[in-house]
Design a protein around this motif. Structure first.
Motif, short mmCIF file in Angstrom:
data_model
loop_
_atom_site.label_atom_id
_atom_site.label_comp_id
_atom_site.label_asym_id
_atom_site.label_seq_id
_atom_site.Cartn_x
_atom_site.Cartn_y
_atom_site.Cartn_z
N VAL A 18 0.83 -1.21 0.00
CA VAL A 18 0.00 0.00 0.00
C VAL A 18 0.86 1.25 0.00
O VAL A 18 0.62 2.20 -0.76
N SER A 19 1.89 1.29 0.84
CA SER A 19 2.73 2.48 0.94
C SER A 19 3.51 2.74 -0.34
O SER A 19 3.87 3.88 -0.64
N ARG A 30 -6.88 -1.65 1.01
CA ARG A 30 -6.06 -0.43 0.88
C ARG A 30 -6.60 0.66 1.80
O ARG A 30 -5.84 1.34 2.50
N GLU A 31 -7.92 0.83 1.82
CA GLU A 31 -8.52 1.87 2.66
C GLU A 31 -8.31 1.55 4.14
O GLU A 31 -8.05 2.44 4.95
N GLN A 34 -4.70 2.45 4.90
CA GLN A 34 -4.50 3.89 4.89
C GLN A 34 -5.12 4.55 6.12
O GLN A 34 -4.58 5.51 6.67
N ARG A 38 -3.14 6.79 8.89
CA ARG A 38 -3.54 8.12 9.36
C ARG A 38 -3.67 8.15 10.88
O ARG A 38 -3.25 9.11 11.53
#
Length: 329
Positions: A18-19, A30-31, A34, A38
């Motif tokens: 993902v990164s 992916r969400e 992420q 965050r």
């Protein structure tokens, strides 16, 4: 990375994918990753990623002036295209257009982590023997005549100058005067050459040129000089800002635009439609120049091949209310 993986309930390998923008991750996962990034304030280590993948995903940009509207808009185009391609930009402004300042900027660039270099300059310093771009770094030059050494993206300055003069001649003017930009500018010299060649090809008189420095103040000074020439009915000005100053001087001297003197500028700045009268001018697509600079730079990064040459972005005539047929005796 381990903390992110634990919070998201995935493997560290998935976090890594993902990164790094790997496409092989389903959107929901992916969400999830992420969101965990965050929440934890996770930032991928760009230096580590560069060592692993051989890329910093950063483009270095050297330019002379952000006060120049064309440079700023070209930079906007570079930033927009770089972002769309997953790249950031590192900006290195050069305060003074001197050889020492340019060499210093190139020296700083060699110390930074960039994958390619875009140089926005129109000063002859790029041709100085002691000025060299970082060896091995993909390079694209915007608005210069360095096409024999580097890929260049430029507005078609010559075609723009020709369009301006042809428009005025088509209205019935016997000849066209010219307020040129500074001699050290390639753009200025190309526009001037196109003006002269177009008049000569039409068999028209070629007046003496007037020089400005791109500023409205220098255009005003040129306008004061032209007020002494009763025969002037048409002027091609090398940029819109000088055209603004020139029209102001003509107005103060009692010469009406376009009833007495027609004026054409070059650039099509956002404010040119609000001049009094609205300015007929040559449109430059600065954003497209910036976009193509990024495209050419990343083509070199991805393919490892640099082909010197020039890509020209077309210009077009924008007719407004500052041009008209010459006054009738």
């Amino acid at each position: 990375m381990a903390d992110v993986a634990k919070l998201a309930g995935v493997s560290s390998q998935t976090v890594s994918r993902v990164s790094n923008g790997h496409p092989g991750v389903i959107p929901a996962t992916r969400e999830l990753v992420q969101a965990a990034m965050r929440e934890l304030g996770y930032r991928p280590n760009s230096a580590a990623r560069a060592l692993k993948w051989g890329s910093f995903h950063t483009i270095g940009v050297i330019l002379f002036s952000l006060a120049n509207v064309g440079n700023s808009k070209t930079l906007e185009g570079i930033a927009a295209e770089a972002t769309a391609r997953g790249y950031g930009i590192t900006l290195i402004p050069v305060a003074m257009p001197t050889e020492a300042a340019v060499i210093g900027a190139f020296g700083r660039l060699e110390e930074l982590a960039v994958d390619a270099v875009i140089v926005i300059m129109e000063i002859h310093l790029l041709d100085a023997a002691t000025v060299g771009l970082p060896p091995g770094a993909p390079v694209v030059v915007a608005d210069s005549n360095a096409g024999d050494r580097y890929p260049v993206v430029d507005t078609d300055q010559s075609a723009g100058g020709r369009l301006a003069v042809e428009h005025l001649l088509s209205l019935g003017h016997e000849t066209v005067w010219h307020v040129a930009g500074p001699e050290e500018s390639f753009a200025s010299e190309r526009r001037l050459a196109a003006w002269r060649e177009t008049l000569e090809a039409a068999g028209r008189p070629v007046p003496d040129i007037l020089r400005g420095d791109w500023s409205a103040e220098s255009g005003y000074a040129a306008g004061q000089e032209l007020l002494q020439e009763e025969s002037v009915t048409a002027v091609f000005v090398a940029n819109d800002q000088m055209a603004l100053g020139l029209m102001n001087a003509l107005h103060e001297g009692g010469r009406r635009v376009p009833e007495d003197i027609s004026v054409v500028g070059f650039d099509d700045l956002p404010d040119s439609a609000a001049y009094l009268p609205p300015l007929t001018t040559i449109h430059q697509d600065f954003a497209e120049v910036g976009r193509l600079c990024v495209t050419d730079a990343l083509d070199q990064v991805e393919n490892g091949v640099s082909e010197p040459g020039v890509t020209l972005v077309p210009t077009r005539l924008v007719v407004r209310k500052s041009t008209a047929p010459p006054p009738q005796d």
